[in-house]
Design a protein around this motif. Structure first.
Motif, short mmCIF file in Angstrom:
data_model
loop_
_atom_site.label_atom_id
_atom_site.label_comp_id
_atom_site.label_asym_id
_atom_site.label_seq_id
_atom_site.Cartn_x
_atom_site.Cartn_y
_atom_site.Cartn_z
N MET A 1 36.27 45.93 46.18
CA MET A 1 37.03 46.69 45.20
C MET A 1 38.41 46.06 45.04
O MET A 1 39.04 45.66 46.01
CB MET A 1 37.14 48.14 45.66
CG MET A 1 38.03 48.99 44.77
SD MET A 1 38.01 50.70 45.23
CE MET A 1 36.79 51.24 44.07
N ALA A 2 38.89 45.97 43.84
CA ALA A 2 40.19 45.37 43.55
C ALA A 2 41.32 46.24 44.09
O ALA A 2 41.22 47.46 44.10
CB ALA A 2 40.36 45.17 42.05
N THR A 3 42.37 45.59 44.53
CA THR A 3 43.53 46.32 45.02
C THR A 3 44.46 46.64 43.87
O THR A 3 44.28 46.15 42.76
CB THR A 3 44.30 45.47 46.06
OG1 THR A 3 44.79 44.31 45.41
CG2 THR A 3 43.41 45.10 47.23
N ALA A 4 45.48 47.44 44.15
CA ALA A 4 46.44 47.82 43.12
C ALA A 4 47.19 46.60 42.58
O ALA A 4 47.69 46.62 41.47
CB ALA A 4 47.43 48.84 43.67
N SER A 5 47.24 45.53 43.37
CA SER A 5 47.97 44.34 42.95
C SER A 5 47.08 43.32 42.24
O SER A 5 47.50 42.22 41.97
CB SER A 5 48.64 43.68 44.16
OG SER A 5 47.66 43.25 45.07
N ALA A 6 45.84 43.71 41.93
CA ALA A 6 44.92 42.78 41.28
C ALA A 6 45.48 42.34 39.93
O ALA A 6 46.10 43.11 39.21
CB ALA A 6 43.55 43.42 41.10
N THR A 7 45.23 41.10 39.59
CA THR A 7 45.67 40.51 38.33
C THR A 7 44.59 40.70 37.28
O THR A 7 43.40 40.60 37.58
CB THR A 7 45.94 39.01 38.53
OG1 THR A 7 46.86 38.85 39.61
CG2 THR A 7 46.51 38.38 37.27
N LEU B 1 41.82 36.96 42.06
CA LEU B 1 42.62 37.90 41.28
C LEU B 1 42.76 39.23 42.01
O LEU B 1 43.83 39.84 41.99
CB LEU B 1 41.98 38.12 39.90
CG LEU B 1 41.89 36.90 38.99
CD1 LEU B 1 41.19 37.28 37.69
CD2 LEU B 1 43.26 36.31 38.71
N ALA B 2 41.71 39.66 42.69
CA ALA B 2 41.73 40.91 43.44
C ALA B 2 42.76 40.90 44.57
O ALA B 2 43.23 41.95 45.01
CB ALA B 2 40.35 41.21 44.02
N ASP B 3 43.12 39.70 45.01
CA ASP B 3 44.10 39.55 46.09
C ASP B 3 45.47 39.15 45.55
O ASP B 3 46.32 38.68 46.31
CB ASP B 3 43.61 38.52 47.09
CG ASP B 3 42.38 39.00 47.84
OD1 ASP B 3 42.24 40.22 48.03
OD2 ASP B 3 41.55 38.15 48.23
N GLY B 4 45.67 39.27 44.24
CA GLY B 4 46.97 38.97 43.65
C GLY B 4 47.10 37.57 43.09
O GLY B 4 48.18 37.18 42.65
N GLY B 5 46.02 36.79 43.09
CA GLY B 5 46.05 35.45 42.51
C GLY B 5 46.23 35.53 41.00
O GLY B 5 46.10 36.59 40.40
N THR B 6 46.52 34.37 40.40
CA THR B 6 46.75 34.32 38.95
C THR B 6 45.87 33.25 38.32
O THR B 6 45.16 32.53 39.01
CB THR B 6 48.22 33.98 38.64
OG1 THR B 6 48.46 32.62 39.02
CG2 THR B 6 49.18 34.91 39.36
N ASP B 7 45.95 33.17 37.01
CA ASP B 7 45.24 32.12 36.27
C ASP B 7 46.08 30.87 36.11
O ASP B 7 45.75 30.00 35.30
CB ASP B 7 44.84 32.64 34.88
CG ASP B 7 43.72 33.67 34.94
OD1 ASP B 7 42.94 33.65 35.91
OD2 ASP B 7 43.62 34.49 34.01
#
Length: 86
Positions: free
Chosen positions: A1-7, A53-59
């Motif tokens: 499940m994605a965290t609140a900081s997911a991108t 992205l789920a861990d705060g990564g970006t594109d």
């Protein structure tokens, strides 16, 4: 499940342009940790996020790598198992 900081994931033609650029940058060769460590050269068909992205990564380009589809499946499965164990 994605965290609140997911991108938010880039989609559509914007993602296709990014994907094309990253595959070309990486020479259409898989850059996953397993292939790089073992020296195996595999054709890359996909682009993957180094930090999910789920861990705060970006594109951003520096967070993307070309990856073989089988390597991508294996990496995704490992990440899902790790998230389930958190």
């Amino acid at each position: 499940m994605a965290t609140a900081s997911a991108t938010v994931r880039t989609r559509g033609s914007a993602w296709m342009a990014i994907r094309k650029r990253i595959l070309k940058r990486d020479g259409y060769i898989c850059r996953c940790d397993d292939c790089m460590a073992s020296g195996v050269v595999r054709l890359a068909q996909e682009v993957d996020h180094i930090t999910e992205l789920a861990d705060g990564g970006t594109d951003a380009d520096d967070n993307l790598m070309a990856i073989n589809s089988d390597c991508h499946k294996a990496k995704t499965l490992r990440a899902a198992r790790a998230r389930a164990g958190r």
